[in-house]
Design an enzyme around this catalytic site. Structure first.
Site, short mmCIF file in Angstrom:
data_model
loop_
_atom_site.label_atom_id
_atom_site.label_comp_id
_atom_site.label_asym_id
_atom_site.label_seq_id
_atom_site.Cartn_x
_atom_site.Cartn_y
_atom_site.Cartn_z
N GLU A 162 81.45 131.58 -66.66
CA GLU A 162 81.04 132.69 -67.70
C GLU A 162 79.85 133.54 -67.11
OE1 GLU A 162 80.77 132.75 -72.35
OE2 GLU A 162 78.89 131.68 -71.67
N ASP A 163 78.86 132.78 -66.18
CA ASP A 163 77.95 133.61 -65.90
C ASP A 163 78.02 134.62 -64.75
OD1 ASP A 163 76.01 132.46 -67.79
OD2 ASP A 163 76.16 130.57 -66.67
N ARG B 45 66.94 135.09 -67.14
CA ARG B 45 67.95 135.44 -66.28
C ARG B 45 68.40 136.98 -66.13
NH1 ARG B 45 70.53 130.57 -65.34
NH2 ARG B 45 69.10 128.69 -65.57
N ASP C 54 75.75 124.57 -60.19
CA ASP C 54 76.34 125.07 -61.55
C ASP C 54 77.63 126.04 -61.72
OD1 ASP C 54 74.07 124.05 -63.54
OD2 ASP C 54 73.05 125.25 -61.83
N ARG D 225 72.19 130.27 -58.24
CA ARG D 225 73.61 130.59 -58.77
C ARG D 225 73.87 131.90 -58.20
NH1 ARG D 225 75.01 129.43 -64.54
NH2 ARG D 225 77.06 129.54 -63.35
N CYS E 244 80.18 128.75 -71.66
CA CYS E 244 80.06 128.77 -70.26
C CYS E 244 80.92 128.08 -69.21
CB CYS E 244 78.52 128.11 -69.75
SG CYS E 244 77.53 127.63 -71.24
N ILE F 280 72.89 119.48 -68.44
CA ILE F 280 72.45 120.86 -67.60
C ILE F 280 72.55 122.11 -68.42
CG2 ILE F 280 72.62 119.61 -65.49
CD1 ILE F 280 75.38 120.69 -65.10
N HIS G 39 70.33 131.33 -72.64
CA HIS G 39 71.02 132.48 -72.96
C HIS G 39 71.24 132.91 -74.20
CE1 HIS G 39 73.09 131.28 -68.77
NE2 HIS G 39 72.58 132.43 -68.47
C1 CIR Z 1 72.05 127.00 -65.77
O1 CIR Z 1 70.85 126.70 -66.07
O2 CIR Z 1 72.49 128.13 -65.32
C2 CIR Z 1 73.09 126.23 -65.92
N1 CIR Z 1 72.71 124.73 -65.78
C3 CIR Z 1 73.84 126.38 -67.31
C4 CIR Z 1 74.52 127.41 -67.44
C5 CIR Z 1 74.93 127.74 -68.95
N2 CIR Z 1 75.62 129.07 -68.96
C6 CIR Z 1 75.72 129.59 -70.14
O3 CIR Z 1 75.07 129.35 -71.08
N3 CIR Z 1 76.56 130.72 -70.12
#
Ligand code: CIR
Length: 258
Positions: free
Chosen positions: A68-69, A136, A63, A88, A253, A247, A166
């Site tokens: 962004e995460d 998360r 991922d 992650r 993101c 996904i 999110h």
């Molecule tokens: C996840 O589940 O972490 C990734 N497949 C998708 C992340 C999406 N990120 C976001 O909304 N900032």
């Protein structure tokens, strides 16, 4: 007037096909198509007047294109997060060097265990940040984020999430007091003071649009949202994100914008 000058993105890796998903019925991402869509996304960002730092794909983290995460970038500081998804969590160490190109060491902060937090849960509205308490992002992560933002002259408030991954999965700020809201966010009192644009359930994925220096980028294939955003007076661009949607990834993101 607010202006973004920089974006950071990371190329999708081949393992993107094994990214975490809540919607396996959509099938796995097509890697070649994901790469093409990602390249188009970068071009769209550039057209909005930013430079784009493109990080190499990292096969260890399926991922990892969702930059962004693992970090939050603000005008006063950057925060390396502590992603709550185990697969992650290691992404946080891989984003630091990119952040260091733009921020002084003393302006780089960290969320640490037992706090967890992902940037997709953090929405910037001027100097105020809304943070979603999600699967998360936990209470301790929010407490640490609040202290960090206050130290750097900004504020923070918590929004509990019940349904979506999110915060920005369902609510996004387009500047000028305009807020796109879908699903559980339509009725949240936190957003009552904004000009809320309600997204129909059938297009809820497109609540995740991004404001880029006056232009709003909208995911391709969501005519009601596109019309609503145009109706607010914005210039718009559309980018196909079908492979990332499989996904749970959207437009926001895929980049850090600052
Ligand atoms: C996840 O589940 O972490 C990734 N497949 C998708 C992340 C999406 N990120 C976001 O909304 N900032």
């Amino acid at each position: 007037m607010k202006k973004f000058n920089h974006c950071i993105v990371r190329k999708p890796c081949k393992a993107v096909c094994d990214g975490i998903t809540s919607a396996p019925e959509l099938g796995k991402p097509d890697y070649e198509l994901a790469l093409k869509q990602h390249a188009t996304y970068i071009e769209a960002l550039k057209k909005c007047g930013v430079d784009v730092l493109v990080l190499e794909a990292d096969e260890r983290y399926p991922d990892s294109c969702f930059v962004e995460d693992p970090a939050i970038v603000t005008k006063n500081c950057a925060i390396i997060t502590n992603p709550g998804a185990a697969s992650r969590n290691g992404e946080k160490a891989e984003i630091v060097d990119a952040i260091k190109k733009f921020y002084k060491d003393e302006d780089i902060e960290h969320i640490v265990a037992p706090g967890t937090l992902e940037g997709g849960d953090v929405m910037m509205v001027g100097d105020h940040f809304y943070v979603g308490r999600s699967a998360r992002t936990n209470e301790e992560g929010i407490k640490q984020l609040t202290a960090i933002l206050e130290k750097h002259g900004m504020t923070c408030s918590e929004v509990p999430l019940e349904k979506v991954l999110h915060l920005k999965t369902g609510v996004n700020y387009l500047e000028n007091n305009n807020m796109l809201v879908a699903g559980e966010f339509v009725t949240k009192p936190d957003f009552a003071k904004y000009n809320k644009v309600e997204i129909p359930e059938s297009e809820s994925y497109a609540a995740n649009c991004i404001w880029m220096n006056g232009t709003v980028i909208v995911p391709e294939g969501y005519p009601a949202v596109l019309a609503a955003v145009k109706g607010l007076g914005y210039d718009t661009m559309t980018v196909d994100t079908s492979e990332f949607r499989k996904i749970d990834g959207g437009l926001s993101c895929l980049s850090l914008r600052f």
